[in-house]
Enzyme design. Structure first.
Site, PDB file in Angstrom:
ATOM      1  N   THR A 102     -11.628  40.296 -18.466  1.00 28.64           N
ATOM      2  CA  THR A 102     -11.708  39.230 -19.798  1.00 28.64           C
ATOM      3  C   THR A 102     -12.400  38.014 -19.199  1.00 28.64           C
ATOM      4  O   THR A 102     -13.094  37.488 -19.834  1.00 28.64           O
ATOM      5  CB  THR A 102     -10.123  38.815 -19.797  1.00 28.64           C
ATOM      6  OG1 THR A 102      -9.400  40.247 -19.988  1.00 28.64           O
ATOM      7  CG2 THR A 102      -9.841  38.034 -21.112  1.00 28.64           C
ATOM      8  N   VAL A 103     -11.870  37.499 -17.902  1.00 27.73           N
ATOM      9  CA  VAL A 103     -12.543  36.168 -17.841  1.00 27.73           C
ATOM     10  C   VAL A 103     -14.103  36.418 -17.454  1.00 27.73           C
ATOM     11  O   VAL A 103     -15.036  35.457 -17.958  1.00 27.73           O
ATOM     12  CB  VAL A 103     -11.831  35.434 -16.547  1.00 27.73           C
ATOM     13  CG1 VAL A 103     -12.379  34.140 -16.586  1.00 27.73           C
ATOM     14  CG2 VAL A 103     -10.630  35.254 -17.053  1.00 27.73           C
ATOM     15  N   VAL A 106      -5.581  26.839 -12.403  1.00 28.60           N
ATOM     16  CA  VAL A 106      -4.345  26.238 -12.927  1.00 28.60           C
ATOM     17  C   VAL A 106      -4.718  25.673 -14.392  1.00 28.60           C
ATOM     18  O   VAL A 106      -5.671  24.960 -14.506  1.00 28.60           O
ATOM     19  CB  VAL A 106      -3.995  24.981 -11.899  1.00 28.60           C
ATOM     20  CG1 VAL A 106      -2.945  24.167 -12.686  1.00 28.60           C
ATOM     21  CG2 VAL A 106      -3.881  25.299 -10.470  1.00 28.60           C
ATOM     22  N   GLY A 114      -5.092  38.995 -24.191  1.00 25.49           N
ATOM     23  CA  GLY A 114      -5.747  38.802 -22.918  1.00 25.49           C
ATOM     24  C   GLY A 114      -5.142  37.598 -22.102  1.00 25.49           C
ATOM     25  O   GLY A 114      -5.791  37.044 -21.314  1.00 25.49           O
ATOM     26  N   ASP A 165       3.858  33.644 -11.492  1.00 26.58           N
ATOM     27  CA  ASP A 165       2.419  32.924 -11.903  1.00 26.58           C
ATOM     28  C   ASP A 165       2.583  31.422 -11.912  1.00 26.58           C
ATOM     29  O   ASP A 165       1.799  30.845 -11.594  1.00 26.58           O
ATOM     30  CB  ASP A 165       1.790  33.669 -13.000  1.00 26.58           C
ATOM     31  CG  ASP A 165       0.711  32.983 -13.679  1.00 26.58           C
ATOM     32  OD1 ASP A 165      -0.496  33.533 -12.993  1.00 26.58           O
ATOM     33  OD2 ASP A 165       0.696  32.082 -14.490  1.00 26.58           O
ATOM     34  N   LYS A 180       0.646  28.475  -9.534  1.00 29.49           N
ATOM     35  CA  LYS A 180      -0.174  27.340 -10.163  1.00 29.49           C
ATOM     36  C   LYS A 180       0.299  25.902  -9.587  1.00 29.49           C
ATOM     37  O   LYS A 180       0.071  25.057  -9.268  1.00 29.49           O
ATOM     38  CB  LYS A 180      -0.271  27.398 -11.667  1.00 29.49           C
ATOM     39  CG  LYS A 180      -1.046  28.654 -11.996  1.00 29.49           C
ATOM     40  CD  LYS A 180      -0.921  28.814 -13.242  1.00 29.49           C
ATOM     41  CE  LYS A 180      -1.547  30.070 -13.850  1.00 29.49           C
ATOM     42  NZ  LYS A 180      -1.213  30.493 -15.285  1.00 29.49           N
TER      43      LYS A 180
END
Ligand code: HSE
Length: 434
Positions: free
Chosen positions: A22-23, A141, A196, A210, A214
């Site tokens: 995706t990224v 982040v 996504g 998650d 961060k």
């Protein structure tokens, strides 16, 4: 970094990509669309020549001309032509191997990997400094929000009392939709996965891990303290129900999964919880996949950063920002360990700081439940300031407390949970007071 560009003023920088999901696709799209703009503004041409992928023949939603796809990590990190390795695999296995391998070979690294930076950040920064390489991770982040660069540069000398962030897009989508549309948890999660936003394993989002990853990175930048992940109290959103969101609303509060770090008399208190916050608080109106970081500085007072916190393009935007920086000034992102702010602030001891709390208990109809509950609270030294009590056959009591010592509050809740007429474990969520 070698200057191999054709144009007299244009430096060509060669990039090896680890991961093209995706990224990665978002990054390739941005690079193709903004090529001229980047050349004009930063004087660099960024060329991706190799990409490590799981399947070479998988369809890609991005231009891939000129990129060699490979399933072997060494094909990328051993390539002497590659100046910068961009790691977008996620997880801690191949990603960590790739980042360490690239740094050892003297290549700059840009990554969006919060799991490795939060757990192995010190080791990686040291390695980068030893090899005189840049290590940048803005995309780790709050995706598109340039919070790490701001803390490193514009806010470098500011002392903070509080950093509070909505740092996970997936859970913010879920809480927003459960609150405003009465959506089912599973449907809202399915949407976040489809868009996504969610991790490959969405348990990391839901469980608060998650956000914890961060927060550890953010706290390191804001307070100069590396909090071990295992020392962090982390509560996920699995326990939050539409009923709790509605009770909070009736009291005049919103409901958000927050990562917070606050300076208390006992030290720095760092934690992740679904929390209530006054409806007028700037974080309360942050919805869907948007993230926000609210800071309170001793010099500047309150400040807020807001933007898209998940998804292909927002994360790729942060990665590209780091990439342009490292490409145009290859010394800029080399960690200067000797200059990194070390602060004397210690972590507050577990369970000893005070917070205001929301809690809800449900019980089969019994006389004197309210009296029993208030008696337990009294004995545990927890003071209540607002109460909603309702129901007959099936009763519910919802209370907001004054600031209470965490372990006292937990002791009170365990005693309530042991009462035979309670129908389910009490719900307990802290509140943000600022
Ligand atoms: N799963 C993460 C989120 C992705 O939902 O925020 C961005 O880090």
């Amino acid at each position: 970094m070698p200057c191999t560009g054709g144009n007299r003023h244009l430096k060509t920088v060669t990039v090896g990509l680890l991961g093209c999901g995706t990224v990665g696709e978002g990054l390739l799209n941005l690079l193709a669309e903004e090529r001229d703009e980047i050349a004009a503004r930063a004087g660099v041409e960024i060329r991706v020549t190799k990409a490590l992928v799981r399947r070479k023949d998988a369809p890609r939603k991005a231009p891939t001309k000129g990129i060699e796809f490979t399933t072997r990590l060494e094909r990328v990190i051993d390539d002497p032509q590659i100046d910068v390795v961009v790691e977008l695999i996620g997880g801690t296995d191949v990603a960590l191997k790739g980042v360490e391998g690239a740094l050892r070979r003297g290549k700059h690294v840009v990554t969006a990997n919060k799991a490795i930076i939060s757990q192995y950040g010190d080791r990686l920064l040291k390695l980068a400094a030893q090899h005189r390489c840049g290590l940048a991770y803005e995309g780790a982040v709050a995706a598109s929000i340039p919070i790490l660069q701001s803390l490193d540069h514009g806010l470098a000398g500011e002392k903070f009392d509080l950093v509070a962030g909505i740092l996970n897009g997936t859970t913010n989508v879920i809480l927003t939709r459960m609150g405003s549309e009465g959506a089912e948890f599973a449907d809202a999660l399915a949407y976040a996965q489809e868009a996504g936003f969610a991790e490959a394993d969405p348990t990391l989002d839901i469980s608060g891990q998650d956000t914890a990853h961060k927060l550890v990175i953010l706290v390191h930048k804001a307070f100069g303290v590396r909090v071990p992940l295992r020392a962090l109290p982390v509560q996920g959103i699995d326990d939050v129900t539409p009923e709790d969101i509605e009770h909070a609303r009736q009291f005049g509060y919103g409901f958000k999964l927050l990562g917070i770090a606050r300076v208390t008399d006992l030290g720095l208190d760092v934690r992740v919880h679904p929390m209530l916050l006054p409806i007028a608080h700037p974080l309360a109106s942050v919805s869907e996949e948007f993230n926000a970081i609210y800071l309170h500085g001793r010099g500047i007072g309150p400040m807020i950063f807001y933007g898209r916190g998940a998804g292909s393009r927002p994360t790729a935007r942060a990665v590209l920002g780091d990439l342009v920086k490292v490409a145009s000034d290859d010394g800029a992102l080399v960690p200067r360990l000797s200059m990194r702010a070390e602060t004397a602030i210690k972590l507050a001891p577990a369970g000893r700081t005070t917070l205001m709390y929301y809690f809800r208990v449900t019980f089969t109809d019994q006389p004197h439940v309210l009296a029993t509950v208030t008696n337990i609270l009294d004995e545990c030294r927890v003071e209540v300031h607002r109460i909603h009590a309702m129901g007959r056959q099936q009763g519910t009591i919802v209370m907001l407390t004054h600031p209470a010592v965490e372990r006292n509050m937990q002791r009170a809740i365990s005693r309530m949970n042991r009462l035979r007429y309670m129908t389910e474990p009490a719900k307990l969520f802290p509140m943000l007071e600022y």
